[in-house]
Design a protein around this motif. Sequence first.
Motif, PDB file in Angstrom:
ATOM      1  N   PRO A 115       0.831  -1.211   0.000  1.00  0.00           N
ATOM      2  CA  PRO A 115       0.000   0.000   0.000  1.00  0.00           C
ATOM      3  C   PRO A 115       0.864   1.260   0.000  1.00  0.00           C
ATOM      4  CG  PRO A 115      -0.726  -1.554   1.692  1.00  0.00           C
ATOM      5  CD  PRO A 115       0.588  -2.053   1.177  1.00  0.00           C
ATOM      6  N   ILE A 116       0.310   2.318  -0.566  1.00  0.00           N
ATOM      7  CA  ILE A 116       0.975   3.612  -0.599  1.00  0.00           C
ATOM      8  C   ILE A 116       0.547   4.412   0.630  1.00  0.00           C
ATOM      9  CG2 ILE A 116       1.138   5.796  -1.861  1.00  0.00           C
ATOM     10  CD1 ILE A 116       2.560   3.656  -3.332  1.00  0.00           C
ATOM     11  N   ASP A 117       1.504   5.052   1.300  1.00  0.00           N
ATOM     12  CA  ASP A 117       1.203   5.874   2.476  1.00  0.00           C
ATOM     13  C   ASP A 117       0.974   7.322   2.052  1.00  0.00           C
ATOM     14  OD1 ASP A 117       1.674   4.302   5.170  1.00  0.00           O
ATOM     15  OD2 ASP A 117       3.195   3.588   3.753  1.00  0.00           O
ATOM     16  N   ILE A 118      -0.225   7.822   2.308  1.00  0.00           N
ATOM     17  CA  ILE A 118      -0.585   9.192   1.962  1.00  0.00           C
ATOM     18  C   ILE A 118      -0.953   9.952   3.241  1.00  0.00           C
ATOM     19  CG2 ILE A 118      -2.144  10.674   0.658  1.00  0.00           C
ATOM     20  CD1 ILE A 118      -0.243   9.002  -1.086  1.00  0.00           C
ATOM     21  N   VAL A 119      -0.354  11.130   3.404  1.00  0.00           N
ATOM     22  CA  VAL A 119      -0.662  12.002   4.535  1.00  0.00           C
ATOM     23  C   VAL A 119      -1.780  12.948   4.118  1.00  0.00           C
ATOM     24  CG1 VAL A 119       0.241  13.684   6.158  1.00  0.00           C
ATOM     25  CG2 VAL A 119       1.736  11.905   5.267  1.00  0.00           C
ATOM     26  N   LEU A 120      -2.791  13.062   4.954  1.00  0.00           N
ATOM     27  CA  LEU A 120      -3.923  13.940   4.686  1.00  0.00           C
ATOM     28  C   LEU A 120      -4.036  14.993   5.784  1.00  0.00           C
ATOM     29  CD1 LEU A 120      -6.558  14.722   3.216  1.00  0.00           C
ATOM     30  CD2 LEU A 120      -7.717  12.909   4.503  1.00  0.00           C
ATOM     31  N   ASP A 121      -3.989  16.248   5.379  1.00  0.00           N
ATOM     32  CA  ASP A 121      -4.199  17.361   6.309  1.00  0.00           C
ATOM     33  C   ASP A 121      -5.650  17.313   6.773  1.00  0.00           C
ATOM     34  OD1 ASP A 121      -4.462  19.758   7.621  1.00  0.00           O
ATOM     35  OD2 ASP A 121      -4.015  21.026   5.880  1.00  0.00           O
ATOM     36  N   ALA A 122      -5.861  16.935   8.024  1.00  0.00           N
ATOM     37  CA  ALA A 122      -7.230  16.784   8.537  1.00  0.00           C
ATOM     38  C   ALA A 122      -7.915  18.112   8.779  1.00  0.00           C
ATOM     39  CB  ALA A 122      -7.219  15.968   9.834  1.00  0.00           C
ATOM     40  N   MET A 123      -7.164  19.220   8.773  1.00  0.00           N
ATOM     41  CA  MET A 123      -7.707  20.518   9.161  1.00  0.00           C
ATOM     42  C   MET A 123      -7.725  21.517   8.012  1.00  0.00           C
ATOM     43  SD  MET A 123      -8.435  19.681  12.158  1.00  0.00           S
ATOM     44  CE  MET A 123      -9.081  21.278  12.640  1.00  0.00           C
ATOM     45  N   SER A 183       5.004  31.295  11.617  1.00  0.00           N
ATOM     46  CA  SER A 183       4.649  31.295  13.042  1.00  0.00           C
ATOM     47  C   SER A 183       4.087  29.968  13.536  1.00  0.00           C
ATOM     48  CB  SER A 183       3.644  32.415  13.325  1.00  0.00           C
ATOM     49  OG  SER A 183       2.441  32.209  12.608  1.00  0.00           O
ATOM     50  N   LYS A 184       3.376  29.243  12.687  1.00  0.00           N
ATOM     51  CA  LYS A 184       2.756  27.984  13.111  1.00  0.00           C
ATOM     52  C   LYS A 184       3.658  26.812  12.729  1.00  0.00           C
ATOM     53  CE  LYS A 184      -1.974  29.724  13.081  1.00  0.00           C
ATOM     54  NZ  LYS A 184      -3.379  29.528  12.631  1.00  0.00           N
ATOM     55  N   ARG A 185       4.641  26.582  13.566  1.00  0.00           N
ATOM     56  CA  ARG A 185       5.673  25.595  13.252  1.00  0.00           C
ATOM     57  C   ARG A 185       5.209  24.161  13.476  1.00  0.00           C
ATOM     58  NH1 ARG A 185      10.332  28.088  12.313  1.00  0.00           N
ATOM     59  NH2 ARG A 185      11.527  26.176  12.572  1.00  0.00           N
ATOM     60  N   ASP A 186       4.068  23.974  14.170  1.00  0.00           N
ATOM     61  CA  ASP A 186       3.521  22.629  14.364  1.00  0.00           C
ATOM     62  C   ASP A 186       2.174  22.509  13.656  1.00  0.00           C
ATOM     63  OD1 ASP A 186       3.883  20.034  15.527  1.00  0.00           O
ATOM     64  OD2 ASP A 186       2.287  20.485  16.949  1.00  0.00           O
ATOM     65  N   SER A 187       2.065  23.192  12.514  1.00  0.00           N
ATOM     66  CA  SER A 187       0.820  23.123  11.747  1.00  0.00           C
ATOM     67  C   SER A 187       0.668  21.756  11.091  1.00  0.00           C
ATOM     68  CB  SER A 187       0.789  24.206  10.670  1.00  0.00           C
ATOM     69  OG  SER A 187       1.706  23.912   9.635  1.00  0.00           O
ATOM     70  N   SER A 188      -0.566  21.384  10.794  1.00  0.00           N
ATOM     71  CA  SER A 188      -0.829  20.100  10.143  1.00  0.00           C
ATOM     72  C   SER A 188      -0.150  20.024   8.783  1.00  0.00           C
ATOM     73  CB  SER A 188      -2.340  19.881  10.006  1.00  0.00           C
ATOM     74  OG  SER A 188      -2.972  20.994   9.410  1.00  0.00           O
ATOM     75  N   MET A 189      -0.028  21.164   8.079  1.00  0.00           N
ATOM     76  CA  MET A 189       0.666  21.165   6.788  1.00  0.00           C
ATOM     77  C   MET A 189       2.140  20.846   6.955  1.00  0.00           C
ATOM     78  SD  MET A 189      -0.815  24.351   4.566  1.00  0.00           S
ATOM     79  CE  MET A 189      -2.562  24.480   4.145  1.00  0.00           C
ATOM     80  N   ARG A 190       2.789  21.538   7.896  1.00  0.00           N
ATOM     81  CA  ARG A 190       4.230  21.337   8.062  1.00  0.00           C
ATOM     82  C   ARG A 190       4.538  19.934   8.573  1.00  0.00           C
ATOM     83  NH1 ARG A 190       8.738  25.334  10.688  1.00  0.00           N
ATOM     84  NH2 ARG A 190       7.765  26.738   9.202  1.00  0.00           N
ATOM     85  N   VAL A 191       3.759  19.451   9.532  1.00  0.00           N
ATOM     86  CA  VAL A 191       3.989  18.105  10.066  1.00  0.00           C
ATOM     87  C   VAL A 191       3.809  17.056   8.968  1.00  0.00           C
ATOM     88  CG1 VAL A 191       3.107  16.362  11.670  1.00  0.00           C
ATOM     89  CG2 VAL A 191       3.378  18.726  12.431  1.00  0.00           C
ATOM     90  N   PHE A 209      -4.624   6.217  10.262  1.00  0.00           N
ATOM     91  CA  PHE A 209      -3.848   6.521  11.458  1.00  0.00           C
ATOM     92  C   PHE A 209      -3.903   8.031  11.729  1.00  0.00           C
ATOM     93  CE2 PHE A 209      -2.065   3.100   8.947  1.00  0.00           C
ATOM     94  CZ  PHE A 209      -2.083   2.036   9.853  1.00  0.00           C
ATOM     95  N   ILE A 210      -3.715   8.411  12.971  1.00  0.00           N
ATOM     96  CA  ILE A 210      -3.735   9.818  13.359  1.00  0.00           C
ATOM     97  C   ILE A 210      -2.325  10.247  13.747  1.00  0.00           C
ATOM     98  CG2 ILE A 210      -4.612  11.500  15.028  1.00  0.00           C
ATOM     99  CD1 ILE A 210      -7.172   9.864  15.194  1.00  0.00           C
ATOM    100  N   VAL A 211      -1.905  11.380  13.193  1.00  0.00           N
ATOM    101  CA  VAL A 211      -0.606  11.976  13.516  1.00  0.00           C
ATOM    102  C   VAL A 211      -0.873  13.316  14.191  1.00  0.00           C
ATOM    103  CG1 VAL A 211       1.585  12.811  12.609  1.00  0.00           C
ATOM    104  CG2 VAL A 211       0.457  10.837  11.538  1.00  0.00           C
ATOM    105  N   GLN A 212      -0.308  13.519  15.341  1.00  0.00           N
ATOM    106  CA  GLN A 212      -0.562  14.720  16.126  1.00  0.00           C
ATOM    107  C   GLN A 212       0.074  15.965  15.511  1.00  0.00           C
ATOM    108  OE1 GLN A 212      -2.399  15.747  18.470  1.00  0.00           O
ATOM    109  NE2 GLN A 212      -1.392  17.597  19.230  1.00  0.00           N
ATOM    110  N   ALA A 213      -0.726  17.017  15.403  1.00  0.00           N
ATOM    111  CA  ALA A 213      -0.250  18.359  15.074  1.00  0.00           C
ATOM    112  C   ALA A 213      -1.105  19.327  15.879  1.00  0.00           C
ATOM    113  CB  ALA A 213      -0.374  18.644  13.579  1.00  0.00           C
ATOM    114  N   SER A 214      -0.490  20.192  16.636  1.00  0.00           N
ATOM    115  CA  SER A 214      -1.237  21.035  17.573  1.00  0.00           C
ATOM    116  C   SER A 214      -1.842  22.273  16.922  1.00  0.00           C
ATOM    117  CB  SER A 214      -0.326  21.462  18.726  1.00  0.00           C
ATOM    118  OG  SER A 214       0.761  22.225  18.231  1.00  0.00           O
ATOM    119  N   GLU A 215      -1.399  22.601  15.704  1.00  0.00           N
ATOM    120  CA  GLU A 215      -1.860  23.824  15.039  1.00  0.00           C
ATOM    121  C   GLU A 215      -2.334  23.517  13.624  1.00  0.00           C
ATOM    122  OE1 GLU A 215       0.990  27.307  16.652  1.00  0.00           O
ATOM    123  OE2 GLU A 215       2.043  25.691  15.612  1.00  0.00           O
ATOM    124  N   TRP A 216      -3.065  24.470  13.066  1.00  0.00           N
ATOM    125  CA  TRP A 216      -3.438  24.370  11.649  1.00  0.00           C
ATOM    126  C   TRP A 216      -3.545  25.768  11.085  1.00  0.00           C
ATOM    127  CZ3 TRP A 216      -6.813  23.168  15.603  1.00  0.00           C
ATOM    128  CH2 TRP A 216      -7.983  23.924  15.699  1.00  0.00           C
TER     129      TRP A 216
END
Length: 337
Positions: free
Chosen positions: A2-10, A83-91, A63-70
């Motif tokens: 399977p291919i692993d794809i990251v999806l920005d949940a926010m 400024s948002k260094r832990d955004s869902s996009m960057r993570v 699966f869920i990957v933690q990101a505190s900002e969006w």
Amino acid sequence: MPIDIVLDAMGSDKAPDPEIRGAILAARHLDVRVHLVGPEELVRPKLREALRAHSGGRKLPIFIVQASEWISMEDKAAQAVRSKRDSSMRVGLKMVREGRANGFVTAGNTGAAMATAKMVLGSLGGVDRPALASVLPTSTKNPCVLLDVGANVDCDPENLVQFAVMGQQYSKNVLRIANPRVGLLSIGEEETKGNSLTRDTFPLLKALPLNFLGNVEGRDLYNGAADVVVCDGFIGNVALKTSEGLARLVRSSLRESLKSTVTSQVGALLSKKAFDNFKKRLDYSEYGGAPLLGVRGVCIVGHGSSNERAIMNAIRVAAEFAKADVNSGIEAALAAR
């Protein structure tokens, strides 16, 4: 595998609900593992509820990957990226850069997505500016790739040459068009027509080992005359937004006309089927978002109004992009110039 794809949940306007439902659809119907990135305390209960309602009791590879900002649609892109260094996009994009995922999908702030992707992933060898591409329906069976549609408002001829190579590789390897026909968007077919940018770009494209048609006009975006059309991001974005507005007008006008003219039950059913088929051909959700071509990884940017089907198709496109190894083809083609 399977291919692993990251999806920005926010990302989307109604996040995280469309993303969660789209992830479930993708996990059910595609050979992918989906990694939802966002605040776990918000995403997990919604995912649990959606799985009970839509998975039929099946265990799905989500699966869920933690990101505190969006980054929201209202945020100023440049400021939010810094400024948002832990955004869902960057993570999410860091997971792609580190090889923990094969591609990234977001329906979020387009400017922030492009800036973050360029910062985190970097550009491919030979690419000065990554370009945002849009896949358009045509009157033939083959879609048309238009780029750039907004990443670069001001361009020089060398940028457009690189866009042509990137679009040709995407059309060939992802859309499976054997020898894509490449056109330069202008105000006339003659080589002398256009502004200084198109006139200076024409001979450069003509000298490349591409199936170059020459200049094409706005109508050629939809009549199947070209498989790839290149322009600067200002013109491309105006063309795309005009097309979206026209598509909405045609759909609503046709719906009203059918309501006022069809009287019988059988006629209504037949008309509804025809209208649904027509609507599907013009529906952005079928094409799954716009690939950002030229970055060192796979990044797909969808509409903020994306529904679950659009999210699923964006995941599909990201997986196809990764499997086809488009980026290697782009680097090789640019190096061979």
